[in-house]
Structures are given as C-alpha cells and as structure tokens.
Design a protein around this motif. Structure first.
Motif, PDB file in Angstrom:
ATOM      1  N   SER A  14       0.877  -1.177   0.000  1.00 33.60           N
ATOM      2  CA  SER A  14       0.000   0.000   0.000  1.00 33.60           C
ATOM      3  C   SER A  14       0.914   1.227   0.000  1.00 33.60           C
ATOM      4  O   SER A  14       1.872   1.278   0.790  1.00 33.60           O
ATOM      5  CB  SER A  14      -0.926  -0.005   1.214  1.00 33.60           C
ATOM      6  N   GLY A 108     -12.481  -1.195   3.521  1.00 38.70           N
ATOM      7  CA  GLY A 108     -13.217   0.063   3.579  1.00 38.70           C
ATOM      8  C   GLY A 108     -13.543   0.571   2.188  1.00 38.70           C
ATOM      9  O   GLY A 108     -14.611   1.139   1.955  1.00 38.70           O
ATOM     10  N   THR A 109     -12.628   0.309   1.248  1.00 45.29           N
ATOM     11  CA  THR A 109     -12.871   0.707  -0.145  1.00 45.29           C
ATOM     12  C   THR A 109     -14.146   0.082  -0.685  1.00 45.29           C
ATOM     13  O   THR A 109     -15.011   0.741  -1.255  1.00 45.29           O
ATOM     14  CB  THR A 109     -11.678   0.295  -1.028  1.00 45.29           C
ATOM     15  N   TYR A 135     -10.703  10.855   2.250  1.00 46.77           N
ATOM     16  CA  TYR A 135     -10.276   9.609   1.615  1.00 46.77           C
ATOM     17  C   TYR A 135     -11.278   8.515   1.955  1.00 46.77           C
ATOM     18  O   TYR A 135     -11.603   8.311   3.122  1.00 46.77           O
ATOM     19  CB  TYR A 135      -8.867   9.196   2.081  1.00 46.77           C
ATOM     20  N   ASN A 198      -7.634  12.051   7.094  1.00 43.21           N
ATOM     21  CA  ASN A 198      -6.725  11.747   5.976  1.00 43.21           C
ATOM     22  C   ASN A 198      -6.115  13.011   5.391  1.00 43.21           C
ATOM     23  O   ASN A 198      -5.597  12.997   4.284  1.00 43.21           O
ATOM     24  CB  ASN A 198      -7.482  10.950   4.896  1.00 43.21           C
ATOM     25  N   ASP A 226     -18.510   8.201   6.483  1.00 42.10           N
ATOM     26  CA  ASP A 226     -17.425   7.231   6.340  1.00 42.10           C
ATOM     27  C   ASP A 226     -16.727   7.127   7.694  1.00 42.10           C
ATOM     28  O   ASP A 226     -15.907   7.968   8.044  1.00 42.10           O
ATOM     29  CB  ASP A 226     -16.442   7.668   5.248  1.00 42.10           C
ATOM     30  N   ILE A 229     -12.401   5.069   9.942  1.00 43.64           N
ATOM     31  CA  ILE A 229     -11.442   5.405  11.012  1.00 43.64           C
ATOM     32  C   ILE A 229     -12.169   5.691  12.333  1.00 43.64           C
ATOM     33  O   ILE A 229     -11.794   5.193  13.386  1.00 43.64           O
ATOM     34  CB  ILE A 229     -10.576   6.621  10.617  1.00 43.64           C
ATOM     35  N   LYS A 254     -11.488  -1.319   9.356  1.00 38.69           N
ATOM     36  CA  LYS A 254     -10.432  -1.240  10.375  1.00 38.69           C
ATOM     37  C   LYS A 254     -10.794  -1.942  11.688  1.00 38.69           C
ATOM     38  O   LYS A 254     -10.783  -3.172  11.771  1.00 38.69           O
ATOM     39  CB  LYS A 254     -10.046   0.228  10.593  1.00 38.69           C
ATOM     40  N   GLU A 370      -1.587  11.899   7.796  1.00 36.96           N
ATOM     41  CA  GLU A 370      -2.199  10.761   8.485  1.00 36.96           C
ATOM     42  C   GLU A 370      -2.380  11.056   9.967  1.00 36.96           C
ATOM     43  O   GLU A 370      -1.805  12.000  10.507  1.00 36.96           O
ATOM     44  CB  GLU A 370      -1.312   9.518   8.306  1.00 36.96           C
TER      45      GLU A 370
HETATM   46  P1  KE4 Z   1      -9.333   0.297   3.041  1.00 35.20           P
HETATM   47  O1  KE4 Z   1      -9.823  -0.031   1.656  1.00 35.20           O
HETATM   48  O2  KE4 Z   1      -7.871   0.740   3.037  1.00 35.20           O
HETATM   49  O3  KE4 Z   1      -9.614  -0.825   4.053  1.00 35.20           O
HETATM   50  O4  KE4 Z   1     -10.182   1.526   3.600  1.00 35.20           O
HETATM   51  C1  KE4 Z   1     -10.221   2.701   2.829  1.00 35.20           C
HETATM   52  C2  KE4 Z   1     -10.572   3.879   3.731  1.00 35.20           C
HETATM   53  C3  KE4 Z   1     -11.869   4.351   3.723  1.00 35.20           C
HETATM   54  N1  KE4 Z   1     -12.236   5.402   4.496  1.00 35.20           N
HETATM   55  C4  KE4 Z   1     -11.336   6.019   5.309  1.00 35.20           C
HETATM   56  C5  KE4 Z   1     -11.777   7.170   6.149  1.00 35.20           C
HETATM   57  C6  KE4 Z   1      -9.997   5.569   5.354  1.00 35.20           C
HETATM   58  O5  KE4 Z   1      -9.102   6.201   6.150  1.00 35.20           O
HETATM   59  C7  KE4 Z   1      -9.603   4.475   4.564  1.00 35.20           C
HETATM   60  C8  KE4 Z   1      -8.178   3.945   4.565  1.00 35.20           C
HETATM   61  N2  KE4 Z   1      -7.266   4.637   5.407  1.00 35.20           N
HETATM   62  C9  KE4 Z   1      -5.884   4.601   4.984  1.00 35.20           C
HETATM   63  C10 KE4 Z   1      -5.049   5.455   5.927  1.00 35.20           C
HETATM   64  N3  KE4 Z   1      -5.494   6.766   6.080  1.00 35.20           N
HETATM   65  C11 KE4 Z   1      -5.382   3.188   4.955  1.00 35.20           C
HETATM   66  C12 KE4 Z   1      -3.896   3.054   4.855  1.00 35.20           C
HETATM   67  C13 KE4 Z   1      -3.470   2.656   3.485  1.00 35.20           C
HETATM   68  O6  KE4 Z   1      -4.067   3.147   2.493  1.00 35.20           O
HETATM   69  O7  KE4 Z   1      -2.521   1.850   3.406  1.00 35.20           O
END
Ligand code: KE4
Length: 401
Positions: A14, A108-109, A135, A198, A226, A229, A254, A370
């Motif tokens: 990542s 989370g995506t 983000y 973010n 969202d 976090i 998370k 971050e």
């Molecule tokens: P993931 O797809 O990474 O599990 O979640 C995406 C996501 C969605 N919403 C929020 C508010 C988020 O902060 C995130 C992912 N956070 C990042 C760090 N700020 C993950 C770290 C990375 O991308 O490696």
C-alpha cells in the motif's frame, strides 16, 4: 526491502507505507505486541501507526489472537452464512442504532464503493459530493481530490473523466460550499469523514455535521458517514454517537476486523432492502463475512468497554498536552489536533521530525496527512517517552530552520 522492491511497486502493498512523503527506507516489521513493533533488525518501536487504525487494543491482544485461533481450527472460510458474522453484526448494530441492517465486505474501499452504488440506486441520481482531502478508499468515483497517500492529486491516473464526472468536491468544514452544490446539482449522496483524518486530524467545526444533516435532508439527499477510522474509535458508537448526528448510511472498516480484512456498509432498513439478493443493487464478495475475520472483529469489540474509552481519551489528552508543551519548550511551531485517541501533530518540517522520532524508537505514520493512532496498550511510560523524544525532535527541527 530489495526483494520487496523487486516484487512490489515501491516495495510495498500500500503506497503510504513506502516512506515517499518522508524519504528513507521503510522498516520491515517482524512482529508486534501491545503498543510495540519490532523490525527485522531487532529495533523495538513504540507504534502509532497501529495498522492505520485497527489495533485499538494494541497488537496481538490475547483475546483477539485466541478468537482467531479457535475460529481457524474450525475452518478458515466457508462461503456460507456463519455464526461469527451474525455475532459481529449484532455488536455493530447494538453500538450504532442508525445501522438497522448491514453487509460485510473485505475492505473500507469496498464498503464506501457499495454505499455510493446503493445511494445512487435509492435516489435515482448520479452525482455525489465528497470533501477535498477526504479519503474513502480507491474506488474510481472516490479517487477525486482524495486524502491519505493520494493527497494533492486531482484524481488518480486511470480514473477516467467518465468515472469522475459525477463526483463533486467541496472543502471540508465549509457548509455553504456543500449547500451551493446541493442547490445546483441533482445529488444522490454526500459522503464525509465526520472527523477528517486523511489530511491529518481535522475535527468538524461546531454545527458542521448538523448542517450537513439538515441540508441533505432538505434536498432529499442521503448522508453517508465514512466511519472507517472513527467507527469504534472516537466513541463506541463512532462519530455519530460523539457528535449526535445520524447518517442514512455508514461505512465501516479497520477496528471491526480486529486487524483482519473487513469492511461493512449499512444503515436505514428501507435502503438496505435494495441490496441483492433482496433488491436490484448488486454487491458480492468471496470472503465477505469470513468467519476468522468476523471472530477477530467480535473479540475486539467485546474488549471495547467504557473503561477502555476512558483510557483512550485520557491517553489522547496526555499526549496532546505533552506534545504541545514540548513544542512550546523548543520554540517550535507545532499544531496538535486531536479527537479522542486520534491525533496529528502538524509540524513545520515533518520529514526530519519523523526520522528523529524513528531513530529515538517512536514509529509515527510516515506522512503529515495521516493520524497517529493511540491504543489501549499505550501506557503512561510510553506516552512520557514519546513526549520526551518529541521535545528533542522539535528542538532539532527548530535548529534545522
Ligand atoms: P481500506 O480499503 O484501506 O480498508 O479503507 C479505505 C478507507 C476508507 N475510508 C477512510 C476514512 C480511510 O481512512 C480508509 C483507509 N485509510 C488509509 C489510511 N489513512 C489506509 C492506509 C493505506 O491506504 O494503506
């Protein structure tokens, strides 16, 4: 890292892990326990990355590890309904009453992407509003003026004009700007990090979230929080509990996975009834509701008691106060921003500060965009050490100017 660099872009899985925002070579972590990680050279580091949020109890919490072991011994994935997903869903809906029904996914995506699809289907509208620097994972429609590791990009390469066309962007904490977009466009949903984390941690201005709730309701637009976090981080019921504002849909990740790959989206029952197989909104996943991940998440949420949140709040306050005093003592211009156990120290020249702290045994997130994640395992001594090392680092930072 040379083997990793041969195998992976940037040598990482990542981008934000690659230290590109701070320079230098990332530490390869060999193991973690409590508030600490150890790199392959045996260096022990007090950890404020916390896997970017999931490790709110600290690393390798015994209850979480044994839940994973027990679940894995009964099979690692069934591709079928299972008791663990039901248990975790009940813990989540109990903590967040706005989530009447939910669907588990593996990141989370996926959760944010699915919530947007659902909102568009529910309203019959195409446009969405996100905040600049917000983000929500790397789905095309959400990689427009994103935060985190993609901060500063208008969008990612490969995101077509078509994919980004229906994504409108407003500044965070600017209610008038969002109001104007709502008045000028047919919008399906506003998606917002209720506490921006973010772009560094930026709390909502008083009345901002309430204003978004009122304006979206008035325009017949869905409000999506969202809480990937903030969910189970800034309160057991997330930001919606802490600030008393109820969204139509919530995105989670998370912490609810306890360190294993989990995301979830959920909310009003009438909306969730539109999700396949009940309704026309298709969304699926091989490992959704994975029993081992569900067991890790449930074990984590069961440990998050009122006393745990009191400790997290107290630790956050100690660190905020200590860092502020350390900066003042070093005559360094530092702004510390905090919500609960989420914190960012905005430092004039972050890279040297980061590396001075790393050399002192403190692992901070390798980017100014971050949040620092404090866990229940960070003891008073860890906090004192962090503050003492920051005092030196701020001083060094000052001298470098
Ligand atoms: P993931 O797809 O990474 O599990 O979640 C995406 C996501 C969605 N919403 C929020 C508010 C988020 O902060 C995130 C992912 N956070 C990042 C760090 N700020 C993950 C770290 C990375 O991308 O490696």
């Amino acid at each position: 890292m040379t083997r990793a660099e041969r195998l992976f872009p940037g040598g990482v899985s990542s981008p934000v892990r690659a230290f590109r925002a701070v320079g230098g070579t990332p530490r390869v972590i060999e193991r973690a326990s409590g508030a600490r990680v150890w790199d392959v050279d045996g260096n022990e580091l007090i950890d404020y990355v916390g896997s970017w949020g999931p490790m709110i109890l600290g690393h390798a919490h015994p209850a979480v590890v044994s839940a994973i072991q027990a679940a894995a011994e009964r099979g690692t994935s069934y591709g079928a309904p299972n008791a663990h997903e039901i248990e975790l869903a009940e813990l989540i809906t109990d903590a967040m009453p706005s989530i009447e029904r939910l669907r588990f996914v593996s990141s989370g995506t996926e959760a944010a992407m699915s919530a947007i699809r659902l909102a568009r289907a529910a309203t019959g509208r195409d446009a969405i509003i996100k905040m600049a620097g917000g983000y929500h994972g790397h789905a095309d429609a959400l990689l427009v003026e994103p935060g985190s590791g993609a901060s500063g990009m208008p969008a990612s390469a490969g995101v077509t004009a078509g994919a980004a066309h229906d994504t409108l962007v407003a500044p965070y904490n600017d209610l008038d700007a969002t109001e104007r977009l709502l008045a000028e466009h047919e919008v399906a949903a506003v998606i917002v990090e209720p506490v921006a984390a973010n772009m560094g941690v930026v709390p909502p201005l008083p009345g901002y979230l309430e204003g978004l709730r009122e304006a979206t309701r008035r325009h017949g637009v869905l409000l999506i929080f969202d809480e990937v976090i903030t969910g189970f981080r800034v309160a057991r019921g997330g930001a919606q509990e802490r600030y008393g504002v109820t969204p139509d849909l919530t995105v989670l990740g998370k912490i609810i996975g306890g360190g294993l790959p989990v995301g979830a989206y959920g909310g009003r029952g009438d909306l969730m009834r539109l999700v396949a197989p009940d309704g026309p909104v298709y969304q699926a996943g091989t490992l959704s509701g994975n029993p081992v991940a569900m067991a890790a998440g449930a074990a984590t949420l069961r440990e998050l008691t009122a006393a745990t949140y009191e400790r997290l709040e107290e630790a956050g306050a100690v660190l905020e106060t200590g860092l502020t005093a350390a900066a003042a003592a070093a005559a360094a211009s530092v702004q510390v921003s905090r919500v609960g156990s989420l914190l960012t120290a905005f430092v004039q020249d972050f890279p040297p500060f980061f590396h001075t702290m790393l050399a002192s045994g403190i692992m901070l997130p390798p980017s100014q965009h971050e949040a620092w994640f404090i866990s229940a395992a960070h003891g008073d001594e860890d906090l004192d050490t962090t503050i003492r090392m920051a005092r030196m680092a701020f001083g060094a930072n000052g001298e470098d100017r």
